[in-house]
Design an enzyme around this catalytic site. Structure first.
Site, short mmCIF file in Angstrom:
data_model
loop_
_atom_site.label_atom_id
_atom_site.label_comp_id
_atom_site.label_asym_id
_atom_site.label_seq_id
_atom_site.Cartn_x
_atom_site.Cartn_y
_atom_site.Cartn_z
N GLU A 151 -4.09 8.38 7.03
CA GLU A 151 -4.82 9.62 7.76
C GLU A 151 -5.95 10.29 6.71
O GLU A 151 -6.82 11.14 7.26
CB GLU A 151 -4.10 10.59 8.47
CG GLU A 151 -3.17 11.45 7.26
CD GLU A 151 -1.52 10.98 7.16
OE1 GLU A 151 -1.54 9.78 7.41
OE2 GLU A 151 -0.76 11.77 6.91
N ASN A 152 -5.81 10.11 5.52
CA ASN A 152 -7.02 10.37 4.87
C ASN A 152 -8.28 9.83 5.05
O ASN A 152 -9.42 10.29 4.66
CB ASN A 152 -6.79 10.42 3.09
CG ASN A 152 -6.24 9.08 2.81
OD1 ASN A 152 -5.61 8.57 3.23
ND2 ASN A 152 -6.47 8.78 1.77
#
Lengths: 233, 218
Positions: B47-48
């Site tokens: 998710e980064n």
């Protein structure tokens, strides 16, 4: 005449006008893609009472962790603050106010702040402590909470490459919060590894246009790795 | 016998389907990547800002600019793509990720999940967990069935502050695989050698037990 040339040559100049009690939106995820030299300059300047929105708060002695040493941060808006003993101590003693914000909501709050959208509805946080006190509305049978946009007096960010007009390219996962942070600052300061002449970047490959960038500086970076994990050959 | 971490990861991997985009949380969920069947294509979302996460790098490949959501150095697979965090959470919130696997402290039979905060203890933050549980349709929670002192973590109502409300439909513990439907846990599978009674005893929320509960194949 400097026209669209955003380049400044000193970090002092890059953060000129930053004053006590201002709000800063910062890019970076953990220590990846953080504006490490701009943070060091804030430490050197000794600016105090800062509100900082950033996904994380650095670690002890690195990144935003540096600004805790002289208690320069009054309030932190972040999604995860787990890797920092000094942070913990200042939070527990009440010296440091913390507003925990879900990661995606934080990214969207910055994006909205830069895009002229004052608030947005999201399902994230509904029915949790994050949703307490926030307006709830139902769309198509689902509950959403109203989250307000975030913008700052300054934005500080790191990109990989730029041309002198501030057109930016990021590298790998060092992109993270940097593009949105830059759009959400009244004065957006970006440090990069390399500045090239105008015309040398392919317009199709620019990740963020220079219109969002006010000051650009080339720096050298430590790029500390938080968790060095490798596999055997 | 309760499942080991590796067996939990193996069972999670049985939920993968060819062509799935999957987000794996830190810990046991991440281990599931080791059990993706060879004849199946699964792309991992971090998710980064990475879709197509590969294994840890070789020593000489380590790149400070390429990390996963746990800040660990990683690699990219062929066909990977990179993007900002707003884009990353747009794909999560927008329901484009096919499967999300994450850990929890408690789950209840209303589908509520508590996973980020124990009052009185240090609060580290929710990271992306609230967005993931709010955005995904297909979520598997992996956790131990009970605490070390034998307290059930599958409750009629979560006692800790929630990460998400009415969003969990499937829980995999070291003892059982359960679905959540109509305000009840439904026992679907049990860990090899674990009895239904043992699971009943350690499940505090309403539990429906079908006539036949197969053993997991791990």
């Amino acid at each position: 005449m400097s026209g669209f040339d955003k380049v400044v040559t000193s970090y002092e100049e890059a953060l000129d006008g930053l004053e006590d009690n201002m709000t800063i939106i910062a890019g970076g995820f953990g220590l990846c893609g953080i504006p490490e030299n701009l943070i060091k300059e804030i430490k050197r300047k000794g600016t105090k009472g800062l509100t900082i929105a950033s996904n994380n708060a650095g670690v002890d002695g690195k990144g935003l962790g540096l600004l805790l040493e002289d208690k320069q941060i009054k309030k932190m808006i972040a999604s995860y603050v787990g890797e920092n003993a000094l942070f913990e101590a200042q939070m527990m003693s009440g010296e440091l106010e913390v507003e925990l914000t879900p990661q995606g909501t934080l990214a969207e709050k910055m994006r909205a702040g830069g895009a002229g959208i004052p608030a947005f509805y999201t399902a994230t946080g509904y029915g949790t402590p994050v949703g307490e006190g926030k307006e709830v509305r139902e769309f198509n049978g689902r509950h959403y909470i109203l989250e307000e946009a975030l913008s700052g007096d300054f934005a500080i960010a790191k990109a990989w490459k730029a041309d002198r007009y501030g057109n930016l390219m990021f590298r790998k996962t060092a992109r993270n919060f940097n593009p949105m942070a830059i759009t959400a600052g009244k004065i957006s300061v970006v440090e990069v590894e390399e500045i090239v002449e105008v015309g040398q970047l392919d317009p199709d490959e620019i990740h963020l246009p220079g219109i969002y960038v006010n000051r650009l500086i080339q720096g050298t970076f430590e790029k500390t790795i938080e968790q060095r994990t490798v596999r055997k050959a | 016998m309760a499942l080991t971490r590796e067996q939990l990861a193996q069972r999670v991997a049985q939920e993968f389907q060819d062509g799935y985009y999957v987000n794996l949380g830190i810990g046991i969920p991440t281990l599931a990547a080791n059990y993706i069947p060879k004849d199946m294509q699964v792309m991992l979302q971090s998710e980064n800002g990475l879709l197509g996460m590969g294994p840890f790098p070789l020593d000489e490949e380590v790149d400070a600019d390429l990390v996963n959501a746990g800040k660990q150095t990683v690699t990219m697979v062929k066909g990977a793509s990179l993007f900002c965090s707003a884009q990353s959470f747009a794909m999560i919130r927008g329901g484009h990720v096919d499967l999300t696997v994450l850990g929890a402290f408690e789950v209840d039979c209303q589908g509520n999940i508590a996973s980020y905060m124990i009052p009185g203890k240090l609060i580290k933050g929710m990271g992306g967990a609230m967005d993931l549980v709010a955005g995904a349709d297909n979520i598997i929670v992996t956790m131990t069935h009970a605490s070390k002192s034998g307290q059930s973590k599958l409750l009629s109502q979560c006692t800790l502050p929630l990460t998400g409300k009415n969003c969990i439909k499937r829980v995999l513990t070291d003892l059982a695989l359960m679905d959540i439907e109509g305000g009840k846990f439904i026992l679907r599978e049990r860990a090899p050698g674990v009895s239904v009674d043992e699971i009943i005893n350690l499940t505090s929320g309403d539990l429906t037990v079908p006539d036949y509960v197969p053993e997991m194949s791990v």
